[in-house]
Design an enzyme around this catalytic site. Structure first.
Site, short mmCIF file in Angstrom:
data_model
loop_
_atom_site.label_atom_id
_atom_site.label_comp_id
_atom_site.label_asym_id
_atom_site.label_seq_id
_atom_site.Cartn_x
_atom_site.Cartn_y
_atom_site.Cartn_z
N ASN A 194 48.72 35.81 49.39
CA ASN A 194 48.29 35.02 49.83
C ASN A 194 48.06 33.60 49.05
O ASN A 194 48.37 32.45 49.61
CB ASN A 194 47.05 34.71 50.99
CG ASN A 194 47.34 36.80 52.09
OD1 ASN A 194 47.91 36.63 52.42
ND2 ASN A 194 46.13 36.96 52.01
N GLU A 250 38.42 34.88 35.33
CA GLU A 250 38.17 35.14 37.16
C GLU A 250 38.18 33.98 37.78
O GLU A 250 37.34 32.67 37.24
CB GLU A 250 37.14 36.12 37.55
CG GLU A 250 37.69 35.91 39.03
CD GLU A 250 35.80 36.60 39.82
OE1 GLU A 250 35.24 36.51 39.04
OE2 GLU A 250 36.40 36.95 40.70
#
Ligand code: DQA
Length: 143
Positions: free
Chosen positions: A12, A99
């Site tokens: 996305n 991350e």
């Protein structure tokens, strides 16, 4: 020796700019990518960027990265919260992974506060908008 880093955008994130702009901002993934490349250059890093909406494609890219890159910056999108397969791929490759998240995942839905990949990453950066990626580039340069 010039460090070679890989940036992975998960599902996305190709819709940045259109997708929930109140959370993710109004700028496109292309403008994010060109700023990441600029920041990487400033830090003396070479940088490749990859986006996929598919878990297996992200895993394949992580596996391939182990022979080609010195580190990975990953925004795994919603996979962050439940993909043990991506977690295991990060654990399997011996290069450092950072991350990142655009939003503050701790200030949103309860399910976002859990990252299954965080324990196998060198560190995590979230909540600074696109700045989360720039901070990760800087951290990668300093590793
Ligand atoms: C995100 C946060 C995730 O919870 C979400 O599923 C995303 C984007 C972020 O960058 O803030 O797709 O990783």
């Amino acid at each position: 020796m010039v460090k070679n880093i890989l940036v992975i955008h998960g599902p996305n994130l190709n819709l940045l700019g259109e997708r929930e702009p109140g959370i993710y901002g109004e700028a496109s993934i292309d403008s994010l990518n060109s700023s990441i490349i600029d920041r990487a250059k400033e830090q003396g890093l070479k940088c490749e960027i990859f986006q996929s909406n598919h878990e297996g494609a992200i895993i394949d890219k992580l596996h391939a990265a182990r022979e080609k890159f010195d580190g990975v910056i990953i925004n795994a999108g919603a996979y962050t919260h439940y993909s043990y397969a991506i977690r295991d791929a990060i654990a399997a490759i011996k290069i450092p992974c950072i991350e990142v998240h655009i939003s503050n995942v701790f200030a949103r839905d309860e399910f976002r506060a859990k990252s299954v990949i965080a324990p196998v990453c060198k560190g995590s950066i979230c909540g600074f908008g696109f700045g989360s990626y720039y901070l990760a580039v800087q951290a990668m340069a300093e590793l």
